[in-house]
Design an enzyme around this catalytic site. Sequence first.
Site, mmCIF file in Angstrom:
data_model
loop_
_atom_site.group_PDB
_atom_site.id
_atom_site.type_symbol
_atom_site.label_atom_id
_atom_site.label_comp_id
_atom_site.label_asym_id
_atom_site.label_seq_id
_atom_site.Cartn_x
_atom_site.Cartn_y
_atom_site.Cartn_z
ATOM 1 N N HIS A 66 -32.296 -4.365 -3.710
ATOM 2 C CA HIS A 66 -33.317 -4.070 -4.509
ATOM 3 C C HIS A 66 -32.767 -3.018 -5.327
ATOM 4 O O HIS A 66 -33.121 -2.925 -6.784
ATOM 5 C CB HIS A 66 -34.342 -3.237 -3.803
ATOM 6 C CG HIS A 66 -35.649 -2.865 -4.368
ATOM 7 N ND1 HIS A 66 -36.445 -3.699 -5.245
ATOM 8 C CD2 HIS A 66 -36.408 -1.685 -4.634
ATOM 9 C CE1 HIS A 66 -37.614 -3.111 -5.855
ATOM 10 N NE2 HIS A 66 -37.187 -1.840 -5.422
ATOM 11 N N ASP A 110 -32.371 -8.965 -3.379
ATOM 12 C CA ASP A 110 -33.439 -8.379 -3.348
ATOM 13 C C ASP A 110 -34.579 -8.898 -2.291
ATOM 14 O O ASP A 110 -35.180 -9.688 -2.455
ATOM 15 C CB ASP A 110 -34.239 -7.962 -4.437
ATOM 16 C CG ASP A 110 -35.375 -6.831 -4.423
ATOM 17 O OD1 ASP A 110 -35.322 -6.417 -3.441
ATOM 18 O OD2 ASP A 110 -35.662 -6.558 -5.669
ATOM 19 N N SER A 169 -39.213 -2.000 -9.986
ATOM 20 C CA SER A 169 -40.016 -1.663 -8.901
ATOM 21 C C SER A 169 -41.357 -1.071 -8.780
ATOM 22 O O SER A 169 -42.321 -2.006 -9.810
ATOM 23 C CB SER A 169 -38.977 -0.608 -8.013
ATOM 24 O OG SER A 169 -39.570 -0.673 -6.582
#
EC number: 2.3.1.46
Lengths: 201, 382
Positions: free
Chosen positions: B355, B322, B157
């Site tokens: 995610h 995601d 991320s």
Amino acid sequence: MRADLEIIQQWVQPGDHVLDLGCGDGTLLDFLQKERNATGFGLEINPDHITTCMGKGVRVIEQNLDTQGLDNFDNGMFDIVLMTQALQAVRRPDKVIDEMLRVGREGIVTFPNFAHWRLRWGLTLSGRMPESDALPYKWYNTPNIRLCTFKDFEALCRQKGIRIKSRRVVDGQHQNSWLARAWPNLMGEIAIYRITRETTS
Amino acid sequence: MPDALPSDSVGLVSPKTIRFDAPLELACGQTLAHYELVVETYGTLNADASNAVLICHALSGHHHAAGFHSLDDRKPGWWDSCIGPGKPIDTNRFYVVSLNNLGGCHGSTGPNSLNPDTGKPYGPDFPVVTVADWVASQARLADHLGIEQWAAVVGGSLGGMQALQWSLDFPDRLRHAVVIASTPRLTAQNIAFNEVARQAITSDPEFHEGRYYDENLVPRRGLMLARMVGHITYLSDASMGEKFGRELREEAYKFGFDAEFQVESYLRYQGERFSEVFDANTYLLMTRALDYFDPAYEFGGDLSKALAPATCEYLVLSFSTDWRFSPARSEEMVNAMISARKRVNYAEIDAPWGHDAFLIPTPRYTDIFTAYMDRVAREAGA
């Protein structure tokens, strides 16, 4: 050494930027990286093959030729685009060949010959879809959905104005044989073609 | 609490604080005269310092990535699933460095640290830091630790953005960048979610323009809402559906607005817990760092041009469900790397958790990560 690797290696120049479509477990690219100092990477969709490639240091990108094509590659960005034993498994081999020669200067393609005598013989005698070392599947579960013969492939190249620079024919174990050289479309099991759209070699 | 430490754990670890006295110029134009970074390390640096791996954390992460601080800890570090003996980032082979970034709220200099000029917490006066600022501070950390070149810089991320930035700003100082569940820039939708989170915080009456420390207050409500909306974007529709469905806490509708559905009470619980441990100003800062990240910006949006200086090899991983940083964003990055003729590997992992999947060890994720890091270790002679 596998005869096909040896043959393909001879057509790759040191330092060539290479793309391998359906690179499998990365054997060919690993070989070309070591023997020819080739750069580049393979495309693959099989998760286990992708993992194997990454462990070996063969660069690999998960990309499906059927659904994603080669749109993400620039024209002429590779010296050589390879496709070994995968042409018969894509949905539109004709378009893949066009794309290979758009993104690469030269293409190297190998595929099994559906006109090999044993397949002809098997079909004639048994009346059932043939199976062989090169094509070890049943008709209903085979990934090989676009089978062709050497003559078919050469006709397609002629029709597209693609020049065949070289052709080598080997048997199912990738070995050379004089029979396959003498009557390729009957005795050859696998052909290795070197193709280009360039007019000068 | 673990009865005994698991054999694949780095075990008991303790953070240490490192002070940097050379001023750090930031992208915003301000300078931090000096600052501290809180760091944990796992494993042993080898003789030629070739086996060091930097872990970059995401929005709410920190230095405590693996192991336990005490036997009473309920949970190990945030990425314990991937860091430890025999795990993808194998601490028997690598020397792993994990820090709390500048602006954080877990001990590194940030909004809740004392401003030496005023003797009070910085609060809103703490400069807005960027991903590039973090990378610059991490490079100084590498100097301090005697690491000339990382075997790999790894992050998921926002952490993946730092790995990418490393490859552009210090190309000679890393051999591999592992960019997981990340993106080369936020979309309008991503920024929109961040803005809702920030509005939730700044509109909390206890926020006091960011000077809530002086009032001995915490804008809990705002932080809770920010976390709730953020949390929704970390999960997938399917994973939320599987976990909660339309399940009620009690048997029938109560025709009111209390938390009646399980998903409501889960989000409230997550939000409340977060508001007790995280700092509101840090949350604002981290979301802004996300918004601003866009290495292609200076190159007319052409990421492949931005990538020109990079020399490392990349591993890019995305997760099928995601939707915060979707596989398409990773592919954008991969295509730019291909175009720029960089060495790149890419896989999209099929995982249902949205995610958050980058924190959850699924077989394929673990296999790929392990295979790749094994190769990185072999190259490092580790």
